[in-house]
Scaffold this motif. Structure first.
Motif, PDB file in Angstrom:
ATOM      1  N   PHE A 238       2.033  -0.837 -10.007  1.00 23.84           N
ATOM      2  CA  PHE A 238       0.583  -0.974  -9.848  1.00 23.84           C
ATOM      3  C   PHE A 238      -0.022  -2.030 -10.762  1.00 23.84           C
ATOM      4  CE2 PHE A 238       1.561   3.240  -8.224  1.00 23.84           C
ATOM      5  CZ  PHE A 238       0.985   3.148  -6.975  1.00 23.84           C
TER       6      PHE A 238
ATOM      7  N   VAL B 155       0.376   9.873  -3.382  1.00 24.35           N
ATOM      8  CA  VAL B 155       0.023   8.834  -4.352  1.00 24.35           C
ATOM      9  C   VAL B 155      -0.604   7.626  -3.650  1.00 24.35           C
ATOM     10  CG1 VAL B 155       0.889   7.258  -6.107  1.00 24.35           C
ATOM     11  CG2 VAL B 155       1.679   9.619  -6.069  1.00 24.35           C
ATOM     12  N   PRO B 156       0.069   7.040  -2.633  1.00 26.78           N
ATOM     13  CA  PRO B 156      -0.566   5.889  -1.979  1.00 26.78           C
ATOM     14  C   PRO B 156      -1.887   6.250  -1.295  1.00 26.78           C
ATOM     15  CG  PRO B 156       1.742   6.061  -1.347  1.00 26.78           C
ATOM     16  CD  PRO B 156       1.414   7.305  -2.101  1.00 26.78           C
TER      17      PRO B 156
ATOM     18  N   HIS C 169       0.813  -1.223   0.000  1.00 22.85           N
ATOM     19  CA  HIS C 169       0.000   0.000   0.000  1.00 22.85           C
ATOM     20  C   HIS C 169       0.843   1.268   0.000  1.00 22.85           C
ATOM     21  CE1 HIS C 169      -3.718  -2.243   1.740  1.00 22.85           C
ATOM     22  NE2 HIS C 169      -3.377  -2.634   0.537  1.00 22.85           N
ATOM     23  N   GLN C 170       2.145   1.130   0.144  1.00 23.51           N
ATOM     24  CA  GLN C 170       2.989   2.329   0.162  1.00 23.51           C
ATOM     25  C   GLN C 170       3.750   2.544  -1.139  1.00 23.51           C
ATOM     26  OE1 GLN C 170       4.589   0.494   3.424  1.00 23.51           O
ATOM     27  NE2 GLN C 170       2.506   0.670   4.146  1.00 23.51           N
ATOM     28  N   LEU C 171       3.495   1.696  -2.123  1.00 23.95           N
ATOM     29  CA  LEU C 171       4.181   1.882  -3.404  1.00 23.95           C
ATOM     30  C   LEU C 171       3.661   3.159  -4.052  1.00 23.95           C
ATOM     31  CD1 LEU C 171       3.896  -1.786  -4.703  1.00 23.95           C
ATOM     32  CD2 LEU C 171       5.892  -0.694  -3.690  1.00 23.95           C
ATOM     33  N   PHE C 172       4.546   3.919  -4.685  1.00 22.45           N
ATOM     34  CA  PHE C 172       4.060   5.165  -5.274  1.00 22.45           C
ATOM     35  C   PHE C 172       4.742   5.533  -6.573  1.00 22.45           C
ATOM     36  CE2 PHE C 172       7.582   8.058  -4.463  1.00 22.45           C
ATOM     37  CZ  PHE C 172       8.322   7.321  -3.568  1.00 22.45           C
TER      38      PHE C 172
END
Lengths: 292, 265
Positions: free
Chosen positions: A142, B207-208, A94-97
């Motif tokens: 993603f 973003v997250p 959930h922290q991938l950006f």
């Protein structure tokens, strides 16, 4: 060299009507090189405790030392500590950006101010450690599968080459195969010399892997030691809603029925061997037929 | 992030006090009356009386005054800004000078007035949310707006939107906190650098956060449809709102107070 926690107390929203005591005096030492397990039910304080280990939250009382350095003393560089004590949160994907897997894994090393050449080297190394192919580096994180995303996120922490690696429920939400693979990779890391702290509420998982563990309940450590030592206190664990691994329960029952059998057994294969050994060659033979 | 956590504005403190047990509609009406009153009154004596009234409500609600006052903290900048603007930019009798800036008597008076008004507004409004659970609050708003349905006002939909928004504020804050910590664990730095660098450093948070907000919205929509949600038509409530003698008493008392103070000051 170790992580040392002394009389740690943490109160959230202290001084308001909503104050909640998450840790009520925890003392703990994690030795370099060991595979340490931290178990407890949801809300027992596990997550609060591990966030203290790299200085993400400040103790209300008590102290945390990493390799002899008190985290909240003047002059402590928390950024360095966070590089040394890598923390993988629950559902880290959930922290991938970033736009590419490479850039995301490189986030940590770049924050450390490393030259681009070394960043690349570390990303390559980290991706290999979690079993991801280099070809994936140019893709968007993603568009990967759940298990792959989880691996990318773990690689993001590994790329900082932490000496201590803390993982909060790294297998949550994965299918059995993904679970086994991740655990196998973690075990490999530990064999390479990384100190691993595995947080989990899954007894079976912890029992098989760790060399030492602590059980948390209601902000306190209620049992700690080797798996054998902790699981010998079955009643204490059951009282707080944690069950012994099923195979260990079976061993305990067999022993109660008068079988001279070891109880520190956590896998089906080991259990089978032990039972066959106890039953002796003759009976053992027929038992072997039965299981086959 | 600490700022958001310290925010008492909009937070609900569960309790069993007289004020807590009032019908949410009563509390909304009383708050509206007080707000209107605050804009009518233009003397310090009037504000003093309103302050006493609000103080009485705080006591009745058994809230710690210190905790209520903490709600002002996030608004301090705006309050100070208002004061400075009024003090220096009003025309009138000059009583002091600071370079090209003139301090006027009228400015001081107006500034003090605005600040008192803002303070009382914030405290009054936070009193409503401190003593009313978000669910009760939106129920109350829906009930108050429902006469407007005849003129095409989507009262239920508005209330539902508010409920959902309120429901997800703590979730998103928690998520934000978690993501912040996770990126800090990877050496992210949100506190140093110039404005451009700092804005850039927010990217790993935003973003997250957006990804997860959209994911949650999607899941919520599916969950609602799976339970055949189709808006307010024919919908009944498990907890019916009920006016009691208490509510009538409180409303008439506030109304009387507002009329007297409003006409005298």
């Amino acid at each position: 060299m170790s992580i040392r926690v002394r009389d740690l107390v943490h109160i959230y929203q202290a001084g308001t009507p909503l104050a909640t005591e998450a840790l009520r005096g925890v003392t703990l030492e994690i030795q370099e090189g060991e595979f340490f397990g931290l178990i407890g039910q949801t809300g027992s304080g596990k997550s609060t405790l591990i966030q203290h280990l790299n200085g993400l939250i400040k103790p209300t009382q008590g102290s945390v030392e990493v390799d002899g350095q008190n985290l909240w003393e003047r002059g402590t560089n928390l950024k360095e500590i966070r590089q040394k004590v890598g923390l993988v949160f629950q559902y880290p994907e959930h922290q991938l950006f970033e736009e590419t897997v490479f850039a995301d894994v490189a986030f940590g090393p770049r924050n450390m101010g490393l030259p681009e050449g070394e960043v690349k080297e570390r990303v390559e190394e980290a991706l290999a450690m979690v079993g991801l192919a280099w070809e994936i580096a140019d893709r968007s994180p993603f568009e990967l599968s759940g298990g792959q995303k989880r691996r990318v996120a773990i690689a993001g922490v590994l790329a900082m080459r932490p000496k201590y690696l803390i993982l909060d429920e790294p297998t949550a939400g994965l299918d059995p195969m993904g679970r086994e693979e991740i655990l196998e990779e973690i075990r490999a890391l530990q064999r390479q010399g990384v100190t691993v702290v595995l947080v989990s509420h899954n007894m079976e998982e912890v029992a098989r892997l760790v060399t030492r563990l602590a059980v948390m309940h209601d902000g306190r450590i209620i049992a700690h030691g080797t798996p054998e030592e902790v699981f010998s206190k079955g009643e204490v664990l059951e009282e707080v809603g944690l069950a012994l691994p099923q195979i260990a329960q079976l061993m305990h029952r067999l022993r109660e029925r008068g079988l001279d059998i070891p109880v520190n057994i956590y896998t089906v294969e080991e259990a089978r061997e032990a039972i066959l050994r106890v039953l002796g060659p003759k009976q053992g033979k027929s038992a072997r037929f039965l299981t086959l | 992030m600490a700022l958001l956590r310290d925010m008492t504005l909009g937070q609900y403190i569960p309790g069993e006090s007289f004020v807590h047990r009032l019908d949410p509609r009563t509390k909304i009406i009383v708050t509206m009356l007080l707000i209107i009153l605050l804009f009518l009154v233009e003397t310090f004596q009037g504000y003093g009386l309103i302050a006493l009234f609000i103080g009485g409500l705080i006591l009745l609600a058994r809230l710690s005054p210190r905790f209520v006052l903490r709600g002002i903290r996030p608004m301090l900048v705006i309050i100070l800004f208002t004061l400075v603007l009024h003090v220096f930019l009003s025309e009138g009798e000059i009583i002091g000078q600071l370079g090209p800036l003139k301090v006027t008597k009228e400015g001081l008076f107006k500034g003090g007035m605005m600040v008192t008004r803002l303070l009382l507004l914030i405290i009054g409004a936070s009193l409503l949310t401190l003593t009313t659970s978000p669910i009760a609050l939106t129920d109350g708003i829906e009930a108050i707006l429902s006469p407007g349905k005849r003129f095409g006002l989507p009262a239920h939909e508005l209330a539902m939107m508010m409920t959902i928004a309120l429901r997800f504020i703590p979730t998103l804050l928690e998520e934000m906190d978690k993501i912040t910590k996770a990126q800090m664990a990877r050496g992210a730095d949100f506190e140093t650098g110039n404005i451009v660098q700092r804005a850039k450093s927010l990217l790993p948070l935003l973003v997250p956060l957006f990804v997860s907000a959209f994911r949650r919205a999607d899941e919520l929509a599916v969950a609602m449809e799976a339970r055949c949600y189709r808006g307010g038509e024919g919908r009944t409530k498990m907890k019916q709102l009920l006016f009691t003698g208490r509510d009538y008493a409180v409303i008439s008392l506030t109304l009387t107070f507002a009329v007297i103070v409003g006409s005298l000051f």
